[in-house]
Scaffold this motif. Structure first.
Motif, PDB file in Angstrom:
ATOM      1  N   ARG A  60       0.834  -1.206   0.000  1.00  0.00           N
ATOM      2  CA  ARG A  60       0.000   0.000   0.000  1.00  0.00           C
ATOM      3  C   ARG A  60       0.869   1.257   0.000  1.00  0.00           C
ATOM      4  NH1 ARG A  60      -3.524  -0.165   4.740  1.00  0.00           N
ATOM      5  NH2 ARG A  60      -2.344   1.515   5.647  1.00  0.00           N
ATOM      6  N   TYR A  61       1.958   1.252   0.804  1.00  0.00           N
ATOM      7  CA  TYR A  61       2.849   2.405   0.831  1.00  0.00           C
ATOM      8  C   TYR A  61       3.602   2.582  -0.483  1.00  0.00           C
ATOM      9  CZ  TYR A  61       2.146   3.346   5.788  1.00  0.00           C
ATOM     10  OH  TYR A  61       1.604   3.677   6.992  1.00  0.00           O
ATOM     11  N   LYS A  67       2.415   7.034  -6.496  1.00  0.00           N
ATOM     12  CA  LYS A  67       1.398   8.035  -6.837  1.00  0.00           C
ATOM     13  C   LYS A  67       1.862   9.446  -6.458  1.00  0.00           C
ATOM     14  CE  LYS A  67      -2.688   9.192  -4.763  1.00  0.00           C
ATOM     15  NZ  LYS A  67      -3.869   8.867  -3.965  1.00  0.00           N
ATOM     16  N   ASP A  68       2.526   9.582  -5.316  1.00  0.00           N
ATOM     17  CA  ASP A  68       2.923  10.899  -4.813  1.00  0.00           C
ATOM     18  C   ASP A  68       4.338  11.304  -5.191  1.00  0.00           C
ATOM     19  OD1 ASP A  68       0.461  11.115  -3.643  1.00  0.00           O
ATOM     20  OD2 ASP A  68       1.127  10.494  -1.650  1.00  0.00           O
ATOM     21  N   LYS A  69       5.062  10.479  -5.915  1.00  0.00           N
ATOM     22  CA  LYS A  69       6.461  10.779  -6.239  1.00  0.00           C
ATOM     23  C   LYS A  69       6.622  12.087  -7.011  1.00  0.00           C
ATOM     24  CE  LYS A  69      10.657   8.698  -7.954  1.00  0.00           C
ATOM     25  NZ  LYS A  69      11.259   7.511  -8.557  1.00  0.00           N
ATOM     26  N   PRO A  70       5.825  12.352  -8.057  1.00  0.00           N
ATOM     27  CA  PRO A  70       5.992  13.639  -8.753  1.00  0.00           C
ATOM     28  C   PRO A  70       5.736  14.843  -7.841  1.00  0.00           C
ATOM     29  CG  PRO A  70       4.621  12.155 -10.052  1.00  0.00           C
ATOM     30  CD  PRO A  70       4.844  11.509  -8.725  1.00  0.00           C
ATOM     31  N   LYS A  71       4.755  14.703  -6.977  1.00  0.00           N
ATOM     32  CA  LYS A  71       4.434  15.783  -6.042  1.00  0.00           C
ATOM     33  C   LYS A  71       5.600  16.020  -5.077  1.00  0.00           C
ATOM     34  CE  LYS A  71       1.018  16.831  -2.503  1.00  0.00           C
ATOM     35  NZ  LYS A  71      -0.153  16.313  -1.805  1.00  0.00           N
ATOM     36  N   LEU A  72       6.203  14.946  -4.577  1.00  0.00           N
ATOM     37  CA  LEU A  72       7.339  15.062  -3.664  1.00  0.00           C
ATOM     38  C   LEU A  72       8.564  15.663  -4.352  1.00  0.00           C
ATOM     39  CD1 LEU A  72       7.010  11.667  -1.757  1.00  0.00           C
ATOM     40  CD2 LEU A  72       6.472  13.941  -0.897  1.00  0.00           C
ATOM     41  N   GLU A  73       8.785  15.285  -5.608  1.00  0.00           N
ATOM     42  CA  GLU A  73       9.906  15.862  -6.360  1.00  0.00           C
ATOM     43  C   GLU A  73       9.699  17.356  -6.583  1.00  0.00           C
ATOM     44  OE1 GLU A  73      10.048  13.426  -9.832  1.00  0.00           O
ATOM     45  OE2 GLU A  73      11.308  11.897  -8.860  1.00  0.00           O
TER      46      GLU A  73
END
Length: 189
Positions: A60-61, A67-73
């Protein structure tokens, strides 16, 4: 008839040595099963269910991370940009020294005094510093200072500006009080 009488009057003799020899391994194996194998089996079952839960949690993580990788970058890039905009030095007077360099480049403007009004911690590393600069000069000097502050890449904001003028030796002189807010950090971000 003698045989029948023996059969009906049969009383088994208990041989305790045989009972002990045959029953002891049975009792010991039962004791071993209850004290060692059963707790081990229960421990195995709990670890197995815990492993399955952790495996599901990791999957799940991983889904969430992809899913959130682009946002974190994107946030990391913004943090790097913020690191370039924050004033870095041993104390907040580094902000005043850099502003003083800009003011000295403007011949129509003089820095009369300065003071740190307020310090507020935004994060453990970054502080918001509020400065008061008292300047004296003319309108051209004020405009060139405002242009320099507008073009600077550092995180500066003029929170309040008070302008007053006076007539001195056939010229108008502007007294300018600037309250400037800036971001400051002791360590590079």
């Amino acid at each position: 008839m003698n045989l029948r009488a023996r059969f009906f009057n049969f009383s088994p003799r208990i041989n305790f040595s045989r009972l002990f020899i045959y029953g002891l391994p049975l009792v010991l194996s039962l004791y071993f099963a209850l004290t060692v194998l059963w707790p081990a089996w229960q421990d195995y079952q709990t670890k197995k269910t815990l492993y399955e839960e952790k495996k599901a949690l990791i999957s799940r993580y991983q889904e969430r991370l992809t899913k959130d990788k682009p946002k974190l970058e994107k946030e990391l890039a913004q943090t790097k940009n913020l690191g370039e905009k924050v004033f870095v030095g041993l104390d907040p007077y580094i902000i005043i020294s850099e502003l003083e360099k800009d003011i000295k480049d403007i011949p129509q403007l003089n820095l009369r005094s300065f003071r740190i009004i307020k310090r507020k911690k935004l994060t453990p590393q970054v502080e918001k510093i509020k400065l008061l600069l008292v300047l004296e000069g003319d309108v051209k000097g004020l405009l060139s200072l405002l242009e320099k502050l507008n073009k600077t890449e550092k995180a500066l904001r003029i929170s309040r500006m008070t302008i007053s003028s006076r007539f001195f030796r056939r010229a108008y002189i502007i007294n300018l009080n600037l309250e400037i807010e800036a971001l400051y950090s002791q360590e590079a971000l």
